[in-house]
Enzyme design. Structure first.
Site, PDB file in Angstrom:
ATOM      1  NE  ARG A 165      33.157  43.745  39.657  1.00 58.29           N
ATOM      2  CZ  ARG A 165      34.037  42.758  39.438  1.00 58.29           C
ATOM      3  NH1 ARG A 165      33.615  41.577  39.052  1.00 58.29           N
ATOM      4  NH2 ARG A 165      35.318  42.958  39.609  1.00 58.29           N
ATOM      5  NE  ARG A 176      39.099  45.011  38.539  1.00 54.35           N
ATOM      6  CZ  ARG A 176      37.943  44.967  37.867  1.00 54.35           C
ATOM      7  NH1 ARG A 176      37.223  46.049  37.715  1.00 54.35           N
ATOM      8  NH2 ARG A 176      37.520  43.841  37.369  1.00 54.35           N
TER       9      ARG A 176
HETATM   10  P1  AP5 Z   1      33.650  37.945  33.633  1.00 51.34           P
HETATM   11  O1  AP5 Z   1      33.323  36.515  33.426  1.00 51.34           O
HETATM   12  O2  AP5 Z   1      32.912  38.726  34.667  1.00 51.34           O
HETATM   13  O3  AP5 Z   1      35.232  38.127  33.800  1.00 51.34           O
HETATM   14  P2  AP5 Z   1      36.157  37.851  35.060  1.00 51.34           P
HETATM   15  O4  AP5 Z   1      37.425  37.262  34.554  1.00 51.34           O
HETATM   16  O5  AP5 Z   1      35.408  37.083  36.106  1.00 51.34           O
HETATM   17  O6  AP5 Z   1      36.416  39.338  35.481  1.00 51.34           O
HETATM   18  P3  AP5 Z   1      36.456  40.097  36.879  1.00 51.34           P
HETATM   19  O7  AP5 Z   1      36.509  41.556  36.522  1.00 51.34           O
HETATM   20  O8  AP5 Z   1      35.345  39.649  37.787  1.00 51.34           O
HETATM   21  O9  AP5 Z   1      37.800  39.637  37.436  1.00 51.34           O
HETATM   22  P4  AP5 Z   1      38.646  40.321  38.505  1.00 51.34           P
HETATM   23  O10 AP5 Z   1      39.671  39.283  38.705  1.00 51.34           O
HETATM   24  O11 AP5 Z   1      39.142  41.677  38.178  1.00 51.34           O
HETATM   25  O12 AP5 Z   1      37.594  40.603  39.688  1.00 51.34           O
HETATM   26  P5  AP5 Z   1      37.299  39.885  41.051  1.00 51.34           P
HETATM   27  O13 AP5 Z   1      35.851  39.976  41.274  1.00 51.34           O
HETATM   28  O14 AP5 Z   1      37.967  38.574  41.151  1.00 51.34           O
HETATM   29  O15 AP5 Z   1      33.463  38.672  32.198  1.00 51.34           O
HETATM   30  C1  AP5 Z   1      33.600  40.069  32.072  1.00 51.34           C
HETATM   31  C2  AP5 Z   1      32.575  40.563  31.039  1.00 51.34           C
HETATM   32  O16 AP5 Z   1      32.890  40.013  29.749  1.00 51.34           O
HETATM   33  C3  AP5 Z   1      31.123  40.122  31.337  1.00 51.34           C
HETATM   34  O17 AP5 Z   1      30.271  41.150  30.933  1.00 51.34           O
HETATM   35  C4  AP5 Z   1      30.918  38.878  30.447  1.00 51.34           C
HETATM   36  O18 AP5 Z   1      29.576  38.742  30.057  1.00 51.34           O
HETATM   37  C5  AP5 Z   1      31.830  39.199  29.252  1.00 51.34           C
HETATM   38  N1  AP5 Z   1      32.464  38.000  28.689  1.00 51.34           N
HETATM   39  C6  AP5 Z   1      33.031  36.966  29.375  1.00 51.34           C
HETATM   40  N2  AP5 Z   1      33.544  36.067  28.517  1.00 51.34           N
HETATM   41  C7  AP5 Z   1      33.294  36.539  27.266  1.00 51.34           C
HETATM   42  C8  AP5 Z   1      33.590  36.066  25.959  1.00 51.34           C
HETATM   43  N3  AP5 Z   1      34.230  34.905  25.761  1.00 51.34           N
HETATM   44  N4  AP5 Z   1      33.213  36.813  24.894  1.00 51.34           N
HETATM   45  C9  AP5 Z   1      32.557  37.992  25.078  1.00 51.34           C
HETATM   46  N5  AP5 Z   1      32.243  38.498  26.299  1.00 51.34           N
HETATM   47  C10 AP5 Z   1      32.609  37.783  27.371  1.00 51.34           C
HETATM   48  O19 AP5 Z   1      38.067  40.854  42.083  1.00 51.34           O
HETATM   49  C11 AP5 Z   1      37.635  42.174  42.343  1.00 51.34           C
HETATM   50  C12 AP5 Z   1      38.535  42.807  43.396  1.00 51.34           C
HETATM   51  O20 AP5 Z   1      38.422  42.061  44.633  1.00 51.34           O
HETATM   52  C13 AP5 Z   1      40.037  42.805  43.084  1.00 51.34           C
HETATM   53  O21 AP5 Z   1      40.415  43.928  42.308  1.00 51.34           O
HETATM   54  C14 AP5 Z   1      40.652  42.826  44.492  1.00 51.34           C
HETATM   55  O22 AP5 Z   1      40.624  44.120  45.043  1.00 51.34           O
HETATM   56  C15 AP5 Z   1      39.701  41.941  45.290  1.00 51.34           C
HETATM   57  N6  AP5 Z   1      40.097  40.525  45.294  1.00 51.34           N
HETATM   58  C16 AP5 Z   1      39.401  39.476  44.768  1.00 51.34           C
HETATM   59  N7  AP5 Z   1      40.055  38.328  44.953  1.00 51.34           N
HETATM   60  C17 AP5 Z   1      41.197  38.642  45.614  1.00 51.34           C
HETATM   61  C18 AP5 Z   1      42.308  37.861  46.051  1.00 51.34           C
HETATM   62  N8  AP5 Z   1      42.388  36.537  45.853  1.00 51.34           N
HETATM   63  N9  AP5 Z   1      43.325  38.515  46.666  1.00 51.34           N
HETATM   64  C19 AP5 Z   1      43.272  39.847  46.903  1.00 51.34           C
HETATM   65  N10 AP5 Z   1      42.250  40.638  46.483  1.00 51.34           N
HETATM   66  C20 AP5 Z   1      41.224  40.040  45.844  1.00 51.34           C
END
Ligand code: AP5
Length: 224
Positions: A165, A176
């Site tokens: 990403r 973040r």
């Molecule tokens: P994963 O499951 O992908 O983790 P995640 O919590 O979903 O992480 P994200 O980075 O997607 O969260 P985020 O909140 O920063 O991003 P979002 O897309 O919402 O796991 C991560 C990795 O670890 C993977 O490789 C997985 O395989 C591994 N893993 C998982 N669990 C594990 C375990 N137990 N043990 C080992 N490995 C493990 O947001 C992106 C951007 O969009 C934001 O920065 C913002 O700019 C915008 N945005 C999104 N939503 C909003 C909102 N509501 N308001 C304003 N801006 C927003």
């Protein structure tokens, strides 16, 4: 209709657990991050507006997010009469978004039923994010440290290429994380005070975290 939220730092495992939970509980997975990334990829007006914030690791403005979520909920409810509920991933992220969601649900005589908070320390999430790879076609998640694909760079499920990403670079990840501490952490208290918060320890394996979530949900809602 069940309304369940997944809260946690970037990389806490929200997307990973959402995949399991949506199948088990037959909920619609509403990830604001996925919707925004799709809009950026397609170059829509929303995507163009959102990209600059996402690239900096900042939050997209609340009103854009609230309008977007409202539209998805309305469309989904209209289309799918068998819908059991929504699993919100990465939303809400500010108190203003949480209040907006409460109002949206109240209009439909619903409420947030539970907010699952996946607790993981900073070093763990930074390592997870640096190893994350995503399938460019089906969206399946991999991790070079914790869940590598069988063939490097290729999705086990559909054979498409994996990508890193754009916002998973070190500088953006730190922003973040800081944004999360400042804007999203206050939601933990918000839902705790409403007696909606369920904490789960997110450092164990994905399967163990999932089992913890199911056990905790079962105690509260008799969900199996
Ligand atoms: P994963 O499951 O992908 O983790 P995640 O919590 O979903 O992480 P994200 O980075 O997607 O969260 P985020 O909140 O920063 O991003 P979002 O897309 O919402 O796991 C991560 C990795 O670890 C993977 O490789 C997985 O395989 C591994 N893993 C998982 N669990 C594990 C375990 N137990 N043990 C080992 N490995 C493990 O947001 C992106 C951007 O969009 C934001 O920065 C913002 O700019 C915008 N945005 C999104 N939503 C909003 C909102 N509501 N308001 C304003 N801006 C927003």
């Amino acid at each position: 209709m069940l309304n369940m939220l997944l809260l946690g730092a970037p990389g806490a495992g929200k997307g990973t657990q959402a995949e399991r939970l949506k199948k088990r509980l037959k909920l619609y997975h509403l990830s604001t991050g996925d919707i925004l990334r799709d809009a950026v990829k397609k170059g829509t007006t929303l995507g163009k507006k959102a990209k600059e914030f996402m690239d900096r690791g900042e939050l997209v403005p609340d009103q854009i997010i609230l309008d977007m979520v409202k539209e998805v909920i309305e469309q989904k409810v209209k289309k799918d009469s068998s819908l059991q509920g929504f699993l919100y991933d990465g939303f809400p992220r500010t108190i203003h978004q949480a209040e907006g969601l409460d109002l949206m649900l109240a209009d439909r005589k619903e409420q947030v039923d539970v907010a699952i908070y996946i607790e993981v320390d900073r070093d763990t999430v930074l390592k997870r994010i640096s190893g994350r790879r995503t399938c460019s076609s089906c969206g399946a998640l991999y991790n070079v440290y914790f869940k590598p694909p069988e063939k490097e760079g290729i999705c086990d499920i559909c054979g498409a290429e994996l990508y890193t990403r754009e916002d998973d670079n070190k500088k953006t990840v730190i922003n973040r994380f800081d944004t999360y501490i400042k804007n999203t952490m206050p939601l933990i208290r918000y839902y705790e005070e409403k007696d909606k918060l369920m904490r789960v320890e997110g450092k164990s394996t994905p399967d163990e975290v999932f089992e913890q979530i199911i056990k905790t949900l079962d105690k509260r809602f008799n969900i199996k």
